[in-house]
Scaffold this motif. Structure first.
Motif, PDB file in Angstrom:
ATOM      1  N   ASN A 220      73.750 -57.268 -24.640  1.00  0.00           N
ATOM      2  CA  ASN A 220      74.761 -58.313 -24.762  1.00  0.00           C
ATOM      3  C   ASN A 220      74.503 -59.526 -23.882  1.00  0.00           C
ATOM      4  O   ASN A 220      75.281 -60.475 -23.904  1.00  0.00           O
ATOM      5  CB  ASN A 220      76.147 -57.740 -24.450  1.00  0.00           C
ATOM      6  CG  ASN A 220      76.511 -56.630 -25.417  1.00  0.00           C
ATOM      7  OD1 ASN A 220      76.191 -56.695 -26.585  1.00  0.00           O
ATOM      8  ND2 ASN A 220      77.162 -55.603 -24.913  1.00  0.00           N
ATOM      9  N   ALA A 221      73.438 -59.504 -23.101  1.00  0.00           N
ATOM     10  CA  ALA A 221      73.168 -60.607 -22.175  1.00  0.00           C
ATOM     11  C   ALA A 221      72.682 -61.846 -22.917  1.00  0.00           C
ATOM     12  O   ALA A 221      72.100 -61.766 -24.001  1.00  0.00           O
ATOM     13  CB  ALA A 221      72.115 -60.177 -21.154  1.00  0.00           C
ATOM     14  N   LYS A 222      72.918 -62.997 -22.301  1.00  0.00           N
ATOM     15  CA  LYS A 222      72.473 -64.267 -22.859  1.00  0.00           C
ATOM     16  C   LYS A 222      70.962 -64.411 -22.656  1.00  0.00           C
ATOM     17  O   LYS A 222      70.455 -64.146 -21.576  1.00  0.00           O
ATOM     18  CB  LYS A 222      73.204 -65.401 -22.157  1.00  0.00           C
ATOM     19  CG  LYS A 222      72.990 -66.763 -22.778  1.00  0.00           C
ATOM     20  CD  LYS A 222      73.758 -67.817 -22.035  1.00  0.00           C
ATOM     21  CE  LYS A 222      72.838 -68.336 -20.948  1.00  0.00           C
ATOM     22  NZ  LYS A 222      73.312 -69.498 -20.248  1.00  0.00           N
ATOM     23  N   THR A 223      70.264 -64.817 -23.710  1.00  0.00           N
ATOM     24  CA  THR A 223      68.806 -64.968 -23.611  1.00  0.00           C
ATOM     25  C   THR A 223      68.430 -66.434 -23.455  1.00  0.00           C
ATOM     26  O   THR A 223      69.165 -67.326 -23.864  1.00  0.00           O
ATOM     27  CB  THR A 223      68.104 -64.408 -24.866  1.00  0.00           C
ATOM     28  OG1 THR A 223      68.549 -65.118 -26.005  1.00  0.00           O
ATOM     29  CG2 THR A 223      68.382 -62.932 -25.043  1.00  0.00           C
ATOM     30  N   GLU A 224      67.291 -66.635 -22.838  1.00  0.00           N
ATOM     31  CA  GLU A 224      66.723 -67.971 -22.687  1.00  0.00           C
ATOM     32  C   GLU A 224      65.331 -67.950 -23.306  1.00  0.00           C
ATOM     33  O   GLU A 224      64.680 -66.917 -23.328  1.00  0.00           O
ATOM     34  CB  GLU A 224      66.622 -68.342 -21.214  1.00  0.00           C
ATOM     35  CG  GLU A 224      67.946 -68.439 -20.511  1.00  0.00           C
ATOM     36  CD  GLU A 224      67.788 -68.810 -19.048  1.00  0.00           C
ATOM     37  OE1 GLU A 224      66.730 -69.333 -18.668  1.00  0.00           O
ATOM     38  OE2 GLU A 224      68.736 -68.555 -18.299  1.00  0.00           O
ATOM     39  N   GLU A 225      64.887 -69.090 -23.783  1.00  0.00           N
ATOM     40  CA  GLU A 225      63.568 -69.163 -24.395  1.00  0.00           C
ATOM     41  C   GLU A 225      62.525 -69.561 -23.356  1.00  0.00           C
ATOM     42  O   GLU A 225      62.710 -70.503 -22.605  1.00  0.00           O
ATOM     43  CB  GLU A 225      63.578 -70.169 -25.536  1.00  0.00           C
ATOM     44  CG  GLU A 225      62.321 -70.109 -26.367  1.00  0.00           C
ATOM     45  CD  GLU A 225      62.425 -70.934 -27.627  1.00  0.00           C
ATOM     46  OE1 GLU A 225      62.001 -72.104 -27.582  1.00  0.00           O
ATOM     47  OE2 GLU A 225      62.945 -70.410 -28.620  1.00  0.00           O
ATOM     48  N   LEU A 226      61.444 -68.798 -23.325  1.00  0.00           N
ATOM     49  CA  LEU A 226      60.323 -69.075 -22.439  1.00  0.00           C
ATOM     50  C   LEU A 226      59.113 -69.375 -23.318  1.00  0.00           C
ATOM     51  O   LEU A 226      58.792 -68.597 -24.211  1.00  0.00           O
ATOM     52  CB  LEU A 226      60.059 -67.857 -21.548  1.00  0.00           C
ATOM     53  CG  LEU A 226      58.905 -67.954 -20.572  1.00  0.00           C
ATOM     54  CD1 LEU A 226      59.210 -68.995 -19.498  1.00  0.00           C
ATOM     55  CD2 LEU A 226      58.640 -66.615 -19.929  1.00  0.00           C
ATOM     56  N   VAL A 227      58.456 -70.505 -23.102  1.00  0.00           N
ATOM     57  CA  VAL A 227      57.307 -70.905 -23.908  1.00  0.00           C
ATOM     58  C   VAL A 227      56.061 -70.881 -23.024  1.00  0.00           C
ATOM     59  O   VAL A 227      56.044 -71.481 -21.952  1.00  0.00           O
ATOM     60  CB  VAL A 227      57.515 -72.318 -24.500  1.00  0.00           C
ATOM     61  CG1 VAL A 227      56.316 -72.716 -25.348  1.00  0.00           C
ATOM     62  CG2 VAL A 227      58.788 -72.383 -25.310  1.00  0.00           C
ATOM     63  N   SER A 228      55.039 -70.189 -23.487  1.00  0.00           N
ATOM     64  CA  SER A 228      53.789 -70.108 -22.727  1.00  0.00           C
ATOM     65  C   SER A 228      52.937 -71.336 -22.985  1.00  0.00           C
ATOM     66  O   SER A 228      53.228 -72.148 -23.865  1.00  0.00           O
ATOM     67  CB  SER A 228      53.027 -68.842 -23.111  1.00  0.00           C
ATOM     68  OG  SER A 228      52.538 -68.955 -24.423  1.00  0.00           O
ATOM     69  N   LYS A 229      51.844 -71.448 -22.237  1.00  0.00           N
ATOM     70  CA  LYS A 229      50.919 -72.579 -22.413  1.00  0.00           C
ATOM     71  C   LYS A 229      50.308 -72.588 -23.810  1.00  0.00           C
ATOM     72  O   LYS A 229      49.987 -73.635 -24.336  1.00  0.00           O
ATOM     73  CB  LYS A 229      49.805 -72.505 -21.372  1.00  0.00           C
ATOM     74  CG  LYS A 229      50.249 -72.807 -19.967  1.00  0.00           C
ATOM     75  CD  LYS A 229      49.091 -72.682 -19.003  1.00  0.00           C
ATOM     76  CE  LYS A 229      49.551 -72.864 -17.582  1.00  0.00           C
ATOM     77  NZ  LYS A 229      48.480 -72.603 -16.620  1.00  0.00           N
ATOM     78  N   ARG A 230      50.149 -71.422 -24.382  1.00  0.00           N
ATOM     79  CA  ARG A 230      49.563 -71.310 -25.718  1.00  0.00           C
ATOM     80  C   ARG A 230      50.575 -71.587 -26.827  1.00  0.00           C
ATOM     81  O   ARG A 230      50.229 -71.597 -27.995  1.00  0.00           O
ATOM     82  CB  ARG A 230      48.988 -69.917 -25.928  1.00  0.00           C
ATOM     83  CG  ARG A 230      47.799 -69.643 -25.065  1.00  0.00           C
ATOM     84  CD  ARG A 230      47.249 -68.291 -25.386  1.00  0.00           C
ATOM     85  NE  ARG A 230      46.018 -68.049 -24.651  1.00  0.00           N
ATOM     86  CZ  ARG A 230      45.341 -66.939 -24.721  1.00  0.00           C
ATOM     87  NH1 ARG A 230      45.755 -65.960 -25.499  1.00  0.00           N
ATOM     88  NH2 ARG A 230      44.242 -66.796 -24.014  1.00  0.00           N
ATOM     89  N   GLY A 231      51.835 -71.749 -26.465  1.00  0.00           N
ATOM     90  CA  GLY A 231      52.853 -72.042 -27.459  1.00  0.00           C
ATOM     91  C   GLY A 231      53.624 -70.843 -27.953  1.00  0.00           C
ATOM     92  O   GLY A 231      54.469 -70.966 -28.839  1.00  0.00           O
ATOM     93  N   ASN A 232      53.362 -69.654 -27.393  1.00  0.00           N
ATOM     94  CA  ASN A 232      54.122 -68.472 -27.777  1.00  0.00           C
ATOM     95  C   ASN A 232      55.526 -68.554 -27.194  1.00  0.00           C
ATOM     96  O   ASN A 232      55.709 -68.948 -26.048  1.00  0.00           O
ATOM     97  CB  ASN A 232      53.438 -67.197 -27.276  1.00  0.00           C
ATOM     98  CG  ASN A 232      52.076 -67.011 -27.898  1.00  0.00           C
ATOM     99  OD1 ASN A 232      51.842 -67.452 -29.019  1.00  0.00           O
ATOM    100  ND2 ASN A 232      51.171 -66.379 -27.173  1.00  0.00           N
ATOM    101  N   LYS A 233      56.518 -68.161 -27.991  1.00  0.00           N
ATOM    102  CA  LYS A 233      57.907 -68.229 -27.546  1.00  0.00           C
ATOM    103  C   LYS A 233      58.443 -66.824 -27.330  1.00  0.00           C
ATOM    104  O   LYS A 233      58.195 -65.922 -28.125  1.00  0.00           O
ATOM    105  CB  LYS A 233      58.757 -68.951 -28.586  1.00  0.00           C
ATOM    106  CG  LYS A 233      58.354 -70.396 -28.763  1.00  0.00           C
ATOM    107  CD  LYS A 233      59.209 -71.083 -29.789  1.00  0.00           C
ATOM    108  CE  LYS A 233      58.733 -72.520 -29.960  1.00  0.00           C
ATOM    109  NZ  LYS A 233      59.501 -73.238 -30.971  1.00  0.00           N
TER     110      LYS A 233
END
Length: 78
Positions: free
Chosen positions: A13-26
């Motif tokens: 149920n926790a709120k998620t955040e988006e993390l983007v790597s240098k290669r563009g993976n999310k």
């Protein structure tokens, strides 16, 4: 949060955040405190691994409920 059930409910149920790597993976990441992260690693029934993304460590955590795979990616809150 002491029990496995409480931690699983919190992660689902926790709120998620988006993390983007240098290669563009999310990645959809849940940021947790060091105390909760240590508690997650105490339980042997949770399948855990570690990945490094741009000098940050993320931990995919997997468990099964009623035959359904649930995967949550956690990261230590700084």
């Amino acid at each position: 949060m002491r029990t496995l059930k409480e931690i699983k409910e919190y992660l689902k149920n926790a709120k998620t955040e988006e993390l983007v790597s240098k290669r563009g993976n999310k990645y959809q990441v849940v940021k947790v405190s060091k105390k909760i992260l240590d508690r997650i690693f105490d339980f042997k029934s949770l399948i855990k691994s570690i990945h490094s993304i741009d000098n940050k460590y993320i931990y995919p955590v997997v468990w099964f409920e009623k035959g359904k795979k649930i995967e949550v990616i956690v990261m230590e809150e700084k």
